[in-house]
Design an enzyme around this catalytic site. Structure first.
Site, PDB file in Angstrom:
ATOM      1  N   ASP A 183       0.414   3.792   1.693  1.00  0.00           N
ATOM      2  CA  ASP A 183       0.384   4.367   3.048  1.00  0.00           C
ATOM      3  C   ASP A 183       1.796   4.651   3.577  1.00  0.00           C
ATOM      4  OD1 ASP A 183       0.186   4.491   6.006  1.00  0.00           O
ATOM      5  OD2 ASP A 183      -1.912   3.957   5.648  1.00  0.00           O
ATOM      6  N   HIS A 235      -2.272  -3.949   5.044  1.00  0.00           N
ATOM      7  CA  HIS A 235      -1.966  -3.537   6.410  1.00  0.00           C
ATOM      8  C   HIS A 235      -3.213  -3.182   7.193  1.00  0.00           C
ATOM      9  CE1 HIS A 235      -2.529   0.893   5.868  1.00  0.00           C
ATOM     10  NE2 HIS A 235      -2.385   0.552   4.613  1.00  0.00           N
ATOM     11  N   CYS A 259       0.845  -1.200   0.000  1.00  0.00           N
ATOM     12  CA  CYS A 259       0.000   0.000   0.000  1.00  0.00           C
ATOM     13  C   CYS A 259       0.877   1.245   0.000  1.00  0.00           C
ATOM     14  CB  CYS A 259      -0.909   0.003   1.229  1.00  0.00           C
ATOM     15  SG  CYS A 259      -2.066   1.402   1.254  1.00  0.00           S
ATOM     16  N   ARG A 302       2.906   4.805   6.411  1.00  0.00           N
ATOM     17  CA  ARG A 302       3.322   4.052   7.601  1.00  0.00           C
ATOM     18  C   ARG A 302       3.811   2.649   7.273  1.00  0.00           C
ATOM     19  NH1 ARG A 302      -2.421   4.728  10.309  1.00  0.00           N
ATOM     20  NH2 ARG A 302      -2.863   4.155   8.146  1.00  0.00           N
ATOM     21  N   CYS A 354      -6.138   0.170   7.020  1.00  0.00           N
ATOM     22  CA  CYS A 354      -5.881   0.752   5.697  1.00  0.00           C
ATOM     23  C   CYS A 354      -7.022   1.713   5.317  1.00  0.00           C
ATOM     24  CB  CYS A 354      -5.779  -0.368   4.657  1.00  0.00           C
ATOM     25  SG  CYS A 354      -5.446   0.228   2.982  1.00  0.00           S
TER      26      CYS A 354
HETATM   27 CO    CO Z   1      -3.450   1.246   3.018  1.00  0.00          CO
END
Ligand code: CO
Length: 219
Positions: A53, A107, A51, A55, A110
């Site tokens: 993302d 994750h 992803c 993080r 999400c």
């Molecule tokens: Co995500």
């Protein structure tokens, strides 16, 4: 502490340029030949589909170094059959780099998964999240039976990873590689933001049986 004052007034993009210079200097201090060697090799054994993302940085959470993993990231780690970007990365990784493993890593918590569980329009990204809604639709009985939103997000995250692994296996790229060199193995994982641990949710070793409808017989 003039240096400290300077750092705190830096804009975020200036800070990462500064940090980059410090990182490069540190790497050379530890290993003077580091960059010179890296230029000459690009032989990762792993393709990571994760992803976007912030993080979930693929190399940090796996403790891997430059040169070790080939990375593709998009919102909610999707394998979409019309995504020329993903397909190009996959074809290059599988046919040229000859990776031995492809990982799809979702994750916990999400945003893409969470959004797909709602009925809110978010603009253009609706078209992308539509792919996750299709997965939700397939598993809606199990997901809707859960009584809290976080549990529904977690379950959709897991089944989404599984479906993306199945999507990989449906591509002619993967099927051809399985036939010709019995690789790569496909691994579906979920990273837990709460403790930093990656859990395995679904594996497809090279040569696994796939749905007849999607199996090519002339590769
Ligand atoms: Co995500």
């Amino acid at each position: 502490m003039a240096g400290t004052t300077f750092v705190t007034t830096m804009k975020p993009f200036e800070k990462i340029l500064q940090d980059n210079k410090e990182w490069a200097a540190e790497m050379i201090a530890i290993d003077p030949g580091y960059f010179k060697r890296l230029i000459e090799i690009q032989t990762p054994e792993i393709l990571w589909i994760g992803c976007s993302d912030s993080r979930v940085p693929a190399d940090k959470i796996t403790g891997t170094y430059p040169g070790e993993i080939f990375v593709h990231r998009n919102v909610a780690n999707l394998v979409v059959h019309t995504d020329l970007n993903l397909l190009s990365v996959l074809q290059y990784a599988v046919e040229v780099l000859k990776v031995k493993h492809v990982i799809v890593c979702g994750h916990h918590n999400c945003g893409g998964i969470r959004a797909a569980l709602t009925n809110h329009s978010l603009g253009l990204i609706d078209k992308w999240l539509w792919n996750i809604k299709n997965v939700y639709s397939q598993y809606k009985d199990e997901i809707n039976a859960l009584d809290n939103e976080d549990a529904r997000v977690d379950l959709l995250t897991e089944v989404n990873v599984k479906e993306q692994i199945l999507n990989l296996a449906k591509t002619s790229i993967i099927q051809k590689a399985w036939k010709n060199r019995q690789a790569p193995d496909l691994h579906g994982w979920v990273y837990d933001l709460r403790d930093g641990i990656i859990n395995s949710v679904f594996d497809m070793p090279a040569g696994s049986k796939i749905d007849d409808i999607f199996e090519y017989d002339n590769l």
